[in-house]
Design an enzyme around this catalytic site. Structure first.
Site, mmCIF file in Angstrom:
data_model
loop_
_atom_site.group_PDB
_atom_site.id
_atom_site.type_symbol
_atom_site.label_atom_id
_atom_site.label_comp_id
_atom_site.label_asym_id
_atom_site.label_seq_id
_atom_site.Cartn_x
_atom_site.Cartn_y
_atom_site.Cartn_z
ATOM 1 N N SER A 356 -52.592 -20.702 -104.524
ATOM 2 C CA SER A 356 -52.010 -21.959 -104.992
ATOM 3 C C SER A 356 -53.096 -23.049 -104.962
ATOM 4 C CB SER A 356 -50.788 -22.326 -104.148
ATOM 5 O OG SER A 356 -50.006 -23.294 -104.797
ATOM 6 N N HIS A 468 -44.219 -17.049 -107.106
ATOM 7 C CA HIS A 468 -45.252 -17.816 -106.409
ATOM 8 C C HIS A 468 -45.315 -17.468 -104.924
ATOM 9 C CE1 HIS A 468 -48.154 -21.064 -106.374
ATOM 10 N NE2 HIS A 468 -47.559 -21.639 -105.349
#
Length: 494
Positions: A356, A468
């Site tokens: 991320s 994610h």
């Protein structure tokens, strides 16, 4: 949830099973708490038509008998976790304004029901309330925002210097820690009289157990031993806490792990692992990924560069508008200091990885230095211009973090690792989940194709049926493959 369906609050008669809906309108209500006598509720609701740019969560007090609604707080931020005091005269809750957007510290507030006003209980503290630890183990943990005792004392979590500790507060302003340093309290409750707490606690060499803590004396007794066999059979590495000098001579806090089988006088490869967020923190908690890297023969360095939580408001806000600037320096300078102080680190066998924001920073690093001989970027950002339109948060996050939107594509491009792809000399493995809507997979596709077209050494692994949160809540077989890809790439090049 379908657009024509809305979440409301109702009262259920347990004997008759009849349901009485007490809220109405085309809005979503979230029930926060119910008073002990059942006469009042606290809920949050946003009554605005266009919520795309409305980042707030006001709280309301509702009296069941009179159906009177009273606004508790609406400061253009996020507020919740409300709890009534034992006599129902006060309501404590957590929240943050948007003064520093999503980097704003969370505080504890207390509302007086009779007087109708509130005050901030923790404004003298320069640490965030709550648990901001990132790891791959204690996922799905839920803890109350604040807990009252019968004497009107309050307890809550505070993230500070890598710890998540319990703190005590009285209404007259006394605030102090109620649990030790060097651990992560990721769940808790407090006895009515405030004498003891029951807490779920982890540290870097213990995945976590449930404990009873006597608050006044600090004594504790384990209530569970679920990881006893694992701890007996597994050699775990205790990381050393370090403080390095980052950009502008700011103190950068982190941890350094020696590899399994470390022998004095030998040289070992080192992997720098960068967390996401960026407004999160590495902490004194168990992280399986770090232990795995150490077990496979790598030293591990993980730090909290500016932008991380657990430190001052100035520190956590400092990354906004400066991605790839002083935050990059914090990481590189910390590494350089560790290499100068620890001769076991082989300066010719350095690796870097992160996901991320950590993936963005990995991409940025390989485009700005050839210090590393291997890199693995995960669920990353490479192009802020396309990110604006494809990410589920891009249309506002870009402005909050980079400081602009599509009206200034030059600035978005300046902070995009893709711009610096021609500089990449480090072999780069790219990992990305196909169902990632936060950092969509096109971010990695762009970077991979660009690097391949330039003849760079790179590979791309796609994870189906993953989002994610692959490293934290993904399917076990995919999480296993992810870890094998990371360690395998590091072993190949280091």
């Amino acid at each position: 949830m379908p657009q024509d369906v809305h979440r409301h609050i109702g009262i259920v008669d347990i004997e008759t099973k009849e349901v009485e809906q007490i809220t109405e309108g085309d809005y979503h209500y979230s029930l926060e708490t119910v008073s002990h006598d059942g006469s009042r509720l606290v809920y949050s609701v946003v009554r605005e038509e266009n919520v795309d740019h409305l980042f707030q969560e006001p709280l309301y007090l509702y009296e069941v008998e009179t159906q009177k609604e009273t606004l508790i707080i609406d400061e253009g931020g996020y507020f919740g976790g409300a709890a009534f005091s034992f006599d129902d005269s006060k309501i404590a809750f957590a929240g943050s304004t948007r003064y520093f957007e999503n980097a704003t510290h969370t505080e504890i507030y207390v509302y007086d029901v009779a007087a109708g006003g509130y005050f901030c209980l923790t404004e003298s503290m320069d640490f965030p309330i709550g648990d901001y630890t990132v790891a791959d183990h204690q996922q799905g943990a839920v803890a109350p925002a604040v807990v009252w005792t019968k004497d009107d004392h309050l307890y809550f979590q505070v993230s500070t210097m890598g710890d998540v500790r319990l703190y005590f507060a009285s209404l007259d302003g006394a605030i102090y820690p109620a649990s030790p340093e060097m651990e992560h309290i990721y769940g808790y409750d407090i006895s009515r009289d405030g004498v003891f707490a029951v807490a779920a606690i982890s540290n870097p060499v213990n995945p976590g157990e449930l404990y009873k803590l006597t608050i006044a004396t600090g004594e504790r007794s384990a209530l569970t031993a679920f990881n006893k066999t694992y701890l007996e059979e597994t050699e775990l590495i205790q990381p050393a806490s370090i403080i390095a000098k980052g950009a502008n001579d700011w103190a950068i806090h982190g941890w350094l792990m020696k590899p399994r089988g470390y022998a004095e006088g030998e040289k070992y490869p080192l992997v720098v692992n960068i967390h996401g967020g960026p407004h999160a923190m590495y902490g004194n908690t168990f992280v399986h990924e770090m232990q795995l890297l150490a077990a496979r023969g790598f030293g591990v360095l993980y730090v909290n560069p500016r932008g991380s939580h657990g430190y001052s408001q100035e520190f956590v806000d400092a990354v906004r508008g400066d991605y790839g600037g002083a935050d990059y320096e914090d990481i590189i300078k910390s590494l350089e200091e560790m290499m100068a102080d620890h001769d076991w680190i082989d300066q010719n066998r350095l690796g870097v990885t992160g996901g991320s924001y950590g993936g963005f920073m990995t991409n940025w690093i390989v485009g700005h230095t050839d210090l590393f001989k291997a890199a693995v970027t995960q669920r990353s950002i490479s192009n802020w211009i396309s990110f604006f339109g494809v990410s589920d948060i891009g249309y506002y996050f870009s402005d909050w973090q980079i400081g602009t939107d599509m009206t200034d594509v030059e600035k978005l491009w300046k902070h995009s690792p893709l711009k610096y792809a021609a500089n990449v000399k480090t072999p780069l493995l790219i990992l990305h989940s196909e169902n990632d809507y936060r950092c969509p997979i096109e971010q990695s596709e762009q970077f991979y194709i660009t690097l391949k077209s330039m003849g760079k050494e790179t590979e791309f692994v796609r994870f189906p049926e993953a989002d994610h949160n692959l490293s934290r809540t993904g399917k076990p077989n995919l999480r296993f493959v992810r870890l094998e890809q990371i360690t395998g790439w590091m072993e190949k090049y280091l």
